[in-house]
Design a protein around this motif. Structure first.
Motif, PDB file in Angstrom:
ATOM      1  N   ASP A  97     -50.486  41.117 -12.367  1.00 25.64           N
ATOM      2  CA  ASP A  97     -49.112  41.159 -12.849  1.00 25.64           C
ATOM      3  C   ASP A  97     -49.067  41.059 -14.375  1.00 25.64           C
ATOM      4  N   MET A  98     -49.870  40.163 -14.925  1.00 20.52           N
ATOM      5  CA  MET A  98     -49.912  40.001 -16.381  1.00 20.52           C
ATOM      6  C   MET A  98     -50.493  41.251 -17.037  1.00 20.52           C
ATOM      7  N   PHE A  99     -51.506  41.856 -16.417  1.00 20.26           N
ATOM      8  CA  PHE A  99     -52.059  43.103 -16.948  1.00 20.26           C
ATOM      9  C   PHE A  99     -50.981  44.188 -16.979  1.00 20.26           C
ATOM     10  N   LYS A 100     -50.223  44.307 -15.881  1.00 20.22           N
ATOM     11  CA  LYS A 100     -49.176  45.326 -15.807  1.00 20.22           C
ATOM     12  C   LYS A 100     -48.109  45.090 -16.871  1.00 20.22           C
ATOM     13  N   TYR A 101     -47.725  43.832 -17.061  1.00 23.89           N
ATOM     14  CA  TYR A 101     -46.716  43.529 -18.077  1.00 23.89           C
ATOM     15  C   TYR A 101     -47.238  43.871 -19.471  1.00 23.89           C
ATOM     16  N   THR A 102     -48.469  43.479 -19.748  1.00 22.17           N
ATOM     17  CA  THR A 102     -49.069  43.757 -21.061  1.00 22.17           C
ATOM     18  C   THR A 102     -49.196  45.259 -21.282  1.00 22.17           C
ATOM     19  N   ALA A 103     -49.639  45.996 -20.259  1.00 24.37           N
ATOM     20  CA  ALA A 103     -49.768  47.452 -20.369  1.00 24.37           C
ATOM     21  C   ALA A 103     -48.408  48.101 -20.603  1.00 24.37           C
ATOM     22  N   THR A 104     -47.390  47.607 -19.923  1.00 28.02           N
ATOM     23  CA  THR A 104     -46.039  48.137 -20.115  1.00 28.02           C
ATOM     24  C   THR A 104     -45.588  47.915 -21.554  1.00 28.02           C
ATOM     25  N   LYS A 105     -45.795  46.709 -22.039  1.00 24.18           N
ATOM     26  CA  LYS A 105     -45.358  46.347 -23.389  1.00 24.18           C
ATOM     27  C   LYS A 105     -46.057  47.211 -24.452  1.00 24.18           C
ATOM     28  N   TYR A 106     -47.374  47.356 -24.332  1.00 24.62           N
ATOM     29  CA  TYR A 106     -48.098  48.112 -25.348  1.00 24.62           C
ATOM     30  C   TYR A 106     -47.866  49.619 -25.227  1.00 24.62           C
ATOM     31  N   SER A 107     -47.682  50.120 -24.019  1.00 24.90           N
ATOM     32  CA  SER A 107     -47.340  51.536 -23.858  1.00 24.90           C
ATOM     33  C   SER A 107     -45.978  51.819 -24.483  1.00 24.90           C
ATOM     34  N   PHE A 108     -45.045  50.908 -24.285  1.00 19.17           N
ATOM     35  CA  PHE A 108     -43.724  51.035 -24.899  1.00 19.17           C
ATOM     36  C   PHE A 108     -43.848  51.045 -26.424  1.00 19.17           C
ATOM     37  N   LEU A 109     -44.629  50.117 -26.947  1.00 19.73           N
ATOM     38  CA  LEU A 109     -44.817  50.033 -28.401  1.00 19.73           C
ATOM     39  C   LEU A 109     -45.446  51.309 -28.949  1.00 19.73           C
ATOM     40  N   ILE A 110     -46.478  51.806 -28.284  1.00 19.05           N
ATOM     41  CA  ILE A 110     -47.128  53.044 -28.719  1.00 19.05           C
ATOM     42  C   ILE A 110     -46.148  54.208 -28.648  1.00 19.05           C
ATOM     43  N   GLY A 111     -45.381  54.272 -27.572  1.00 13.51           N
ATOM     44  CA  GLY A 111     -44.397  55.336 -27.431  1.00 13.51           C
ATOM     45  C   GLY A 111     -43.350  55.299 -28.525  1.00 13.51           C
ATOM     46  N   MET A 112     -42.850  54.117 -28.818  1.00 13.67           N
ATOM     47  CA  MET A 112     -41.812  54.001 -29.849  1.00 13.67           C
ATOM     48  C   MET A 112     -42.352  54.327 -31.240  1.00 13.67           C
ATOM     49  N   VAL A 113     -43.523  53.814 -31.566  1.00 17.84           N
ATOM     50  CA  VAL A 113     -44.116  54.082 -32.881  1.00 17.84           C
ATOM     51  C   VAL A 113     -44.402  55.577 -33.035  1.00 17.84           C
ATOM     52  N   SER A 114     -44.895  56.203 -31.969  1.00 21.35           N
ATOM     53  CA  SER A 114     -45.166  57.646 -32.018  1.00 21.35           C
ATOM     54  C   SER A 114     -43.878  58.436 -32.220  1.00 21.35           C
ATOM     55  N   LEU A 115     -42.844  58.082 -31.485  1.00 19.58           N
ATOM     56  CA  LEU A 115     -41.564  58.779 -31.652  1.00 19.58           C
ATOM     57  C   LEU A 115     -40.987  58.562 -33.046  1.00 19.58           C
ATOM     58  N   MET A 116     -41.071  57.344 -33.527  1.00 25.71           N
ATOM     59  CA  MET A 116     -40.578  57.067 -34.878  1.00 25.71           C
ATOM     60  C   MET A 116     -41.367  57.874 -35.907  1.00 25.71           C
ATOM     61  N   GLY A 117     -42.677  57.943 -35.716  1.00 25.84           N
ATOM     62  CA  GLY A 117     -43.502  58.733 -36.631  1.00 25.84           C
ATOM     63  C   GLY A 117     -43.135  60.201 -36.574  1.00 25.84           C
ATOM     64  N   SER A 118     -42.908  60.696 -35.381  1.00 21.45           N
ATOM     65  CA  SER A 118     -42.526  62.092 -35.201  1.00 21.45           C
ATOM     66  C   SER A 118     -41.203  62.398 -35.884  1.00 21.45           C
ATOM     67  N   ARG A 119     -40.231  61.527 -35.667  1.00 17.17           N
ATOM     68  CA  ARG A 119     -38.886  61.766 -36.193  1.00 17.17           C
ATOM     69  C   ARG A 119     -38.789  61.488 -37.688  1.00 17.17           C
ATOM     70  N   ALA A 120     -39.634  60.592 -38.193  1.00 20.12           N
ATOM     71  CA  ALA A 120     -39.555  60.217 -39.603  1.00 20.12           C
ATOM     72  C   ALA A 120     -40.592  60.918 -40.469  1.00 20.12           C
ATOM     73  N   ALA A 121     -41.453  61.714 -39.874  1.00 20.88           N
ATOM     74  CA  ALA A 121     -42.553  62.333 -40.628  1.00 20.88           C
ATOM     75  C   ALA A 121     -42.046  63.173 -41.802  1.00 20.88           C
ATOM     76  N   ALA A 122     -41.039  63.984 -41.562  1.00 18.60           N
ATOM     77  CA  ALA A 122     -40.525  64.844 -42.634  1.00 18.60           C
ATOM     78  C   ALA A 122     -39.967  64.013 -43.780  1.00 18.60           C
ATOM     79  N   ALA A 123     -39.249  62.937 -43.474  1.00 20.09           N
ATOM     80  CA  ALA A 123     -38.694  62.083 -44.520  1.00 20.09           C
ATOM     81  C   ALA A 123     -39.805  61.390 -45.306  1.00 20.09           C
ATOM     82  N   ILE A 124     -40.848  60.967 -44.604  1.00 20.47           N
ATOM     83  CA  ILE A 124     -41.970  60.308 -45.277  1.00 20.47           C
ATOM     84  C   ILE A 124     -42.667  61.298 -46.206  1.00 20.47           C
TER      85      ILE A 124
END
Length: 170
Positions: free
Chosen positions: A134-161
């Motif tokens: 259960d703890m592994f699943k929660y940790t995997a969910t949390k880090y997958s979410f973080l990776i997904g959000m950072v990737s999307l932010m990078g994608s959307r903000a790349a041109a501005a950067i």
């Protein structure tokens, strides 16, 4: 169960449902607002973001599916603890044998308590395995979410950067 314990449990359950809803909402919004008329780097980051959010959502659902199994095991453990407590009370009252309803036979209180303690020992091992998963699943969910959000932010903000710092994207 204490009132505070119950409130904490309800809060945790609400958080997991909210987090799962947030993940799928953000994934849907990202897919609907995607623009693939951009650089290869931005497209790769966009797709990585989708994948991260999708993994987070699926692993979160998998975790949620097993929450009830853990709760059932905890309830069974509590039943065994209650039975052991009852047997200890009976020992203090001088009872030496008890009727085992499942077999219809009399059994010494000490043997019956040992049987319950053996069951509790097995349950504890199983519960520990379930909790680790259960703890592994929660940790995997949390880090997958973080990776997904950072990737999307990078994608959307790349041109501005790029505009801000003058870098050229691939």
């Amino acid at each position: 169960m204490s009132s505070e314990h119950s409130i904490a449990q309800q809060t945790q359950e609400k958080f997991h449902f909210y987090f799962l809803a947030l993940i799928f909402t953000l994934l849907s919004a990202a897919i609907q607002t995607a623009n693939f008329q951009r650089s290869t780097t931005e497209q790769a980051l966009e797709l990585a973001g989708w994948l991260g959010l999708l993994l987070a959502g699926l692993i979160g659902l998998w975790k949620l599916e097993w929450d009830s199994v853990i709760r059932i095991q905890l309830a069974r453990r509590d039943e065994v603890i209650g039975a052991i407590t009852d047997l200890k009370k009976q020992i203090l009252q001088g009872v030496t044998e008890v009727l085992v309803i499942s077999t219809g036979q009399m059994q010494s209180v000490n043997d019956r308590m040992k049987d319950h303690e053996d069951v509790m020992s097995i349950q504890s091992v199983e519960l520990e395995k379930l909790r680790k998963r259960d703890m592994f699943k929660y940790t995997a969910t949390k880090y997958s979410f973080l990776i997904g959000m950072v990737s999307l932010m990078g994608s959307r903000a790349a041109a501005a950067i790029v505009d801000m710092f003058g870098y050229k994207l691939l």
